[in-house]
Design a protein around this motif. Structure first.
Motif, mmCIF file in Angstrom:
data_model
loop_
_atom_site.group_PDB
_atom_site.id
_atom_site.type_symbol
_atom_site.label_atom_id
_atom_site.label_comp_id
_atom_site.label_asym_id
_atom_site.label_seq_id
_atom_site.Cartn_x
_atom_site.Cartn_y
_atom_site.Cartn_z
ATOM 1 N N LEU A 178 11.524 2.725 -6.123
ATOM 2 C CA LEU A 178 10.337 2.353 -5.351
ATOM 3 C C LEU A 178 10.698 1.432 -4.184
ATOM 4 O O LEU A 178 10.200 1.614 -3.072
ATOM 5 C CB LEU A 178 9.302 1.688 -6.253
ATOM 6 C CG LEU A 178 8.605 2.601 -7.252
ATOM 7 C CD1 LEU A 178 7.783 1.787 -8.245
ATOM 8 C CD2 LEU A 178 7.731 3.617 -6.536
ATOM 9 N N ALA A 179 11.546 0.464 -4.448
ATOM 10 C CA ALA A 179 11.945 -0.472 -3.389
ATOM 11 C C ALA A 179 12.672 0.270 -2.271
ATOM 12 O O ALA A 179 12.400 0.049 -1.085
ATOM 13 C CB ALA A 179 12.821 -1.584 -3.970
ATOM 14 N N ASN A 215 0.820 -1.211 0.000
ATOM 15 C CA ASN A 215 0.000 0.000 0.000
ATOM 16 C C ASN A 215 0.853 1.258 0.000
ATOM 17 O O ASN A 215 0.471 2.268 -0.598
ATOM 18 C CB ASN A 215 -0.976 -0.008 1.175
ATOM 19 C CG ASN A 215 -2.106 -0.985 0.945
ATOM 20 O OD1 ASN A 215 -2.470 -1.283 -0.188
ATOM 21 N ND2 ASN A 215 -2.657 -1.512 2.025
ATOM 22 N N ALA A 216 2.002 1.217 0.662
ATOM 23 C CA ALA A 216 2.905 2.368 0.662
ATOM 24 C C ALA A 216 3.426 2.635 -0.750
ATOM 25 O O ALA A 216 3.482 3.784 -1.194
ATOM 26 C CB ALA A 216 4.060 2.126 1.625
ATOM 27 N N VAL A 217 3.791 1.585 -1.454
ATOM 28 C CA VAL A 217 4.260 1.745 -2.835
ATOM 29 C C VAL A 217 3.136 2.291 -3.708
ATOM 30 O O VAL A 217 3.343 3.193 -4.526
ATOM 31 C CB VAL A 217 4.805 0.412 -3.402
ATOM 32 C CG1 VAL A 217 5.131 0.552 -4.885
ATOM 33 C CG2 VAL A 217 6.023 -0.034 -2.628
ATOM 34 N N LYS A 269 11.924 -8.509 -3.734
ATOM 35 C CA LYS A 269 10.790 -8.667 -2.831
ATOM 36 C C LYS A 269 9.610 -7.811 -3.287
ATOM 37 O O LYS A 269 8.459 -8.236 -3.214
ATOM 38 C CB LYS A 269 11.189 -8.312 -1.405
ATOM 39 C CG LYS A 269 10.109 -8.627 -0.410
ATOM 40 C CD LYS A 269 10.624 -8.628 0.994
ATOM 41 C CE LYS A 269 9.501 -9.049 1.901
ATOM 42 N NZ LYS A 269 9.952 -9.628 3.126
ATOM 43 N N LEU A 270 9.905 -6.624 -3.779
ATOM 44 C CA LEU A 270 8.845 -5.755 -4.287
ATOM 45 C C LEU A 270 8.164 -6.396 -5.494
ATOM 46 O O LEU A 270 6.942 -6.413 -5.593
ATOM 47 C CB LEU A 270 9.408 -4.383 -4.664
ATOM 48 C CG LEU A 270 8.404 -3.363 -5.206
ATOM 49 C CD1 LEU A 270 7.287 -3.093 -4.196
ATOM 50 C CD2 LEU A 270 9.114 -2.080 -5.589
ATOM 51 N N VAL A 314 5.123 -4.509 -11.272
ATOM 52 C CA VAL A 314 5.045 -3.132 -10.782
ATOM 53 C C VAL A 314 4.693 -2.195 -11.934
ATOM 54 O O VAL A 314 3.810 -1.343 -11.810
ATOM 55 C CB VAL A 314 6.380 -2.698 -10.128
ATOM 56 C CG1 VAL A 314 6.338 -1.233 -9.731
ATOM 57 C CG2 VAL A 314 6.710 -3.575 -8.936
ATOM 58 N N PHE A 315 5.347 -2.398 -13.060
ATOM 59 C CA PHE A 315 5.150 -1.480 -14.178
ATOM 60 C C PHE A 315 3.797 -1.679 -14.854
ATOM 61 O O PHE A 315 3.194 -0.715 -15.337
ATOM 62 C CB PHE A 315 6.326 -1.569 -15.147
ATOM 63 C CG PHE A 315 7.603 -1.171 -14.455
ATOM 64 C CD1 PHE A 315 7.822 0.149 -14.088
ATOM 65 C CD2 PHE A 315 8.541 -2.123 -14.098
ATOM 66 C CE1 PHE A 315 8.963 0.521 -13.395
ATOM 67 C CE2 PHE A 315 9.691 -1.759 -13.410
ATOM 68 C CZ PHE A 315 9.906 -0.435 -13.054
ATOM 69 N N ALA A 316 3.290 -2.890 -14.866
ATOM 70 C CA ALA A 316 1.931 -3.115 -15.374
ATOM 71 C C ALA A 316 0.923 -2.435 -14.450
ATOM 72 O O ALA A 316 -0.064 -1.863 -14.910
ATOM 73 C CB ALA A 316 1.640 -4.607 -15.488
#
Length: 119
Positions: A27-28, A8-10, A37-38, A50-52
């Motif tokens: 971001l990580a 949620n933070a990301v 892990k991210l 992440v990028f999608a």
């Protein structure tokens, strides 16, 4: 639980500036975890990379802005991180099957027909 807090933070970072350019490393580092892990968090909880996820968030915001009807497409492109309206239109059409202008027109027509008096 900790994983969802991190995820949620990301997401908050991404949504705070959809026009921003993000690297996995940035971001990580922002949430204090390793890049791998991210990536695993997003795959597990979002079923995407992440990028999608970023692309999806940008397209959702673009749809919202187009539905509101007043923001020029060129401005929407910049607000969602595209360097040109043409690149945005291409990506938007690949995502929705419609150009931004077609999407806006279709939404306006649908909205008008829903609010038209019956009788």
């Amino acid at each position: 639980m900790r994983q969802l807090v991190t995820l949620n933070a990301v997401k908050r970072i991404i949504h705070a500036d959809l026009a921003g350019t993000y690297s996995l490393e940035t971001l990580a580092r922002a949430v204090g975890i390793h890049e791998q892990k991210l990536m695993k968090l997003f795959r597990r909880h979002e079923q995407s990379t992440v990028f999608a996820y970023i692309r999806q968030a940008r397209m959702q915001y673009a749809r919202t802005l187009l539905e509101q009807g007043s923001t020029p497409v060129e401005n929407i492109a910049a607000l969602v991180g595209f360097s040109s309206a043409a690149n945005f239109a291409t990506a938007f059409k690949a995502h929705t099957g419609l150009t931004p202008r077609q999407y806006r027109r279709q939404h306006q027509e649908t909205t008008q027909s829903e609010h038209a008096p019956t009788g």
